[in-house]
Design an enzyme around this catalytic site. Structure first.
Site, PDB file in Angstrom:
ATOM      1  N   VAL A  16      40.244 -35.137  12.274  1.00  0.00           N
ATOM      2  CA  VAL A  16      39.445 -35.906  11.305  1.00  0.00           C
ATOM      3  C   VAL A  16      39.790 -37.400  11.395  1.00  0.00           C
ATOM      4  O   VAL A  16      38.909 -38.260  11.331  1.00  0.00           O
ATOM      5  CB  VAL A  16      39.617 -35.370   9.863  1.00  0.00           C
ATOM      6  CG1 VAL A  16      38.761 -36.145   8.887  1.00  0.00           C
ATOM      7  CG2 VAL A  16      39.259 -33.885   9.804  1.00  0.00           C
ATOM      8  N   LYS A  98      41.716 -30.482   1.036  1.00  0.00           N
ATOM      9  CA  LYS A  98      41.243 -29.583  -0.040  1.00  0.00           C
ATOM     10  C   LYS A  98      42.371 -28.836  -0.719  1.00  0.00           C
ATOM     11  O   LYS A  98      42.365 -28.655  -1.928  1.00  0.00           O
ATOM     12  CB  LYS A  98      40.172 -28.610   0.474  1.00  0.00           C
ATOM     13  CG  LYS A  98      40.507 -27.885   1.778  1.00  0.00           C
ATOM     14  CD  LYS A  98      39.925 -28.580   2.966  1.00  0.00           C
ATOM     15  CE  LYS A  98      40.656 -28.203   4.229  1.00  0.00           C
ATOM     16  NZ  LYS A  98      39.811 -27.848   5.321  1.00  0.00           N
ATOM     17  N   GLY A 127      32.427 -30.495   4.482  1.00  0.00           N
ATOM     18  CA  GLY A 127      32.250 -31.503   5.533  1.00  0.00           C
ATOM     19  C   GLY A 127      31.264 -32.593   5.169  1.00  0.00           C
ATOM     20  O   GLY A 127      31.470 -33.354   4.214  1.00  0.00           O
ATOM     21  N   ILE A 129      28.298 -32.466   3.931  1.00  0.00           N
ATOM     22  CA  ILE A 129      27.349 -32.266   2.813  1.00  0.00           C
ATOM     23  C   ILE A 129      27.871 -33.016   1.578  1.00  0.00           C
ATOM     24  O   ILE A 129      28.986 -32.753   1.126  1.00  0.00           O
ATOM     25  CB  ILE A 129      27.181 -30.765   2.466  1.00  0.00           C
ATOM     26  CG1 ILE A 129      26.648 -29.991   3.665  1.00  0.00           C
ATOM     27  CG2 ILE A 129      26.255 -30.598   1.266  1.00  0.00           C
ATOM     28  CD1 ILE A 129      26.531 -28.478   3.433  1.00  0.00           C
ATOM     29  N   GLU A 183      41.695 -24.542  10.596  1.00  0.00           N
ATOM     30  CA  GLU A 183      42.927 -25.161  10.102  1.00  0.00           C
ATOM     31  C   GLU A 183      44.032 -24.906  11.133  1.00  0.00           C
ATOM     32  O   GLU A 183      43.945 -23.960  11.922  1.00  0.00           O
ATOM     33  CB  GLU A 183      43.339 -24.508   8.773  1.00  0.00           C
ATOM     34  CG  GLU A 183      42.319 -24.648   7.674  1.00  0.00           C
ATOM     35  CD  GLU A 183      42.021 -26.102   7.336  1.00  0.00           C
ATOM     36  OE1 GLU A 183      42.936 -26.817   6.963  1.00  0.00           O
ATOM     37  OE2 GLU A 183      40.844 -26.513   7.467  1.00  0.00           O
ATOM     38  N   LYS A 198      38.007 -24.987  -1.989  1.00  0.00           N
ATOM     39  CA  LYS A 198      36.777 -25.784  -2.135  1.00  0.00           C
ATOM     40  C   LYS A 198      36.007 -25.364  -3.386  1.00  0.00           C
ATOM     41  O   LYS A 198      35.435 -26.197  -4.085  1.00  0.00           O
ATOM     42  CB  LYS A 198      35.921 -25.645  -0.870  1.00  0.00           C
ATOM     43  CG  LYS A 198      36.592 -26.303   0.346  1.00  0.00           C
ATOM     44  CD  LYS A 198      35.949 -25.896   1.654  1.00  0.00           C
ATOM     45  CE  LYS A 198      36.598 -26.598   2.838  1.00  0.00           C
ATOM     46  NZ  LYS A 198      36.217 -26.044   4.132  1.00  0.00           N
ATOM     47  N   GLY A 296      34.670 -30.182  11.651  1.00  0.00           N
ATOM     48  CA  GLY A 296      34.623 -31.010  12.854  1.00  0.00           C
ATOM     49  C   GLY A 296      34.911 -32.466  12.522  1.00  0.00           C
ATOM     50  O   GLY A 296      34.697 -32.909  11.389  1.00  0.00           O
TER      51      GLY A 296
HETATM   52  N1  HSE Z   1      38.808 -25.310   8.486  1.00  0.00           N
HETATM   53  C1  HSE Z   1      37.759 -25.886   7.702  1.00  0.00           C
HETATM   54  C2  HSE Z   1      36.478 -25.119   7.980  1.00  0.00           C
HETATM   55  C3  HSE Z   1      37.597 -27.325   8.041  1.00  0.00           C
HETATM   56  O1  HSE Z   1      36.448 -24.366   8.956  1.00  0.00           O
HETATM   57  O2  HSE Z   1      35.523 -25.254   7.228  1.00  0.00           O
HETATM   58  C4  HSE Z   1      36.690 -28.086   7.105  1.00  0.00           C
HETATM   59  O3  HSE Z   1      37.183 -28.108   5.802  1.00  0.00           O
END
Ligand code: HSE
Length: 401
Positions: A16, A98, A127, A129, A183, A198, A296
């Protein structure tokens, strides 16, 4: 509109961090300088000259010229230490962490209020959105019935590959890791933990209630096997990992993360690979659907850039739903409908259903479909994880018991 120049101290230069760097470089309309980058590993080859890098967090935290800390590291506890210190020293912060936000949200809100600073974290949820900003600014006066979606790109990528291309679970997971979606500990993805974090953050912004992640039931995709896929195919369903938060009864709110069957008429049915989607059901706006890349470097980097830009205009979350005090309380006293697949006859009664509506016993596998108390799933979570069984939500609207 007033705007301030932004001098960034960046923590982390992984997928990121590098994505953000690219996005900042390409952005024509907005300029912000990255002054220092604090990283963990001294000997890694870097894309930038070495004078940008430091291994000492104080080089950023004590630099009076740096007015924005961007935190993009992996370790949630270290991240909390950095973020809370920066906020206490009256530096604004943007993060995409998160786990850190979900586990410390109450405290982070208090620190922001006390120091009159801003913490933004759009990149932490779905991501690219812009769901947090929409919940804060667009739905601030809306009565929201429910939110559900696909919040984890890696699990959606794995399920899509298994379902559409008959690919093996391990192979698809490996690919999601290589592509930088997963992750560094992929258990967080496949166990539903990441989606749970999330959901906890979304519940705060949608309903003004902070529910700690451990109080939200979550089950990931690790128990799903080819027989579940076959069952779904025969019925014309797809299986996705779908977090849900919604109102039950008059003043209560429930939430959970479960794999779910989706029929072809559902928006989330069409969300494939690393894409995420969020369906919002509101009293006045009615049903709305957000769709975009959920994982991503560049998609997440774009959300972080948007927060950096918002910060330059002095934007801060107001936690409007919390302040409105909607009088909601959280409950797990609800009934869901689930499909329960088992291989071994002795697991048949593992779950105590309130009512069984369909039952099948076959040579390869057997299943039951029926109504079940969410609390029963909470209690049997470890058993479910340790056995060759699966639990999939049929999508029946949760009801108060
Ligand atoms: N590991 C997370 C996913 C990355 O696959 O959504 C984005 O938060």
């Amino acid at each position: 509109m007033k705007r301030q120049n932004v001098k960034i101290g960046l923590f982390g230069y992984g997928v990121v961090g590098q994505g953000l760097h690219d996005v900042l470089n390409e952005s024509k309309g907005f300029h912000a300088d990255i002054k220092r980058i604090c990283v963990k590993h001294r000997n890694k080859k870097r894309r930038l000259p070495m004078h940008y890098f430091t291994w000492d967090k104080q080089d950023i935290l004590d630099d009076p010229e740096i007015n924005l800390v961007v935190e993009l590291i992996d370790d949630a506890e270290e991240a909390f230490d950095i973020v809370s210190t920066a906020l206490s020293q009256e530096k604004n912060v943007v993060t995409a962490n998160k786990k850190m936000v979900a586990e410390h949200l109450d405290e982070l809100i208090r620190i922001q209020e006390k120091n009159n600073v801003s913490l933004l974290y759009e990149g932490a949820v779905c991501g690219a959105i812009p769901i947090i900003r929409n919940l804060e600014e667009y739905y601030d006066n809306e009565l929201l019935y429910s939110l559900r979606g696909i919040f984890n790109g890696s699990t959606n990528y794995i399920l899509s590959k298994m379902f559409n291309e008959n690919r093996d679970y391990e192979e698809a997971l490996h690919e999601a890791q290589k592509l930088g979606f997963a992750e560094s500990d992929p258990w967080l993805d496949v166990s539903g933990t990441d989606a749970n974090y999330k959901l906890s953050i979304i519940m705060e912004h949608a309903y003004g209630l902070y529910i700690r992640p451990e109080n939200i039931f979550h089950l990931g995709i690790t128990n799903i096997n080819s027989q579940d896929m076959q069952f779904a195919r025969e019925k014309g369903y797809r299986i996705k990992l779908v977090p849900y938060a919604g109102r039950v009864g008059k003043n209560e709110l429930t939430g959970f993360v479960l794999p779910r069957f989706l029929t072809a008429d559902k928006k989330l049915f069409t969300v494939e690979n690393e894409y995420n989607g969020v369906v919002v059901e509101a009293a006045f706006a009615e049903k709305q659907f957000f769709y975009g890349k959920g994982a991503g470097g560049h998609p997440t980097g774009s959300a972080v850039l948007s927060d950096i830009s918002a910060n330059s205009f002095f934007y801060a979350y107001e936690y409007k739903k919390r302040k409105q005090n909607l009088g909601l309380s959280y409950t797990t006293d609800v009934i869901l409908e689930v499909y329960f697949r088992y291989q071994d006859k002795k697991d048949m009664d593992l779950l105590d259903f309130d009512k069984i509506t369909e039952s099948y016993t076959g040579p390869e596998y057997s299943y039951r479909i029926g109504k079940i108390h969410l609390q029963e799933l909470f209690e049997k979570r470890e058993d479910i994880l340790n056995k060759d069984v699966s639990v999939i939500n049929t999508g029946f609207k949760p009801e108060k018991r």
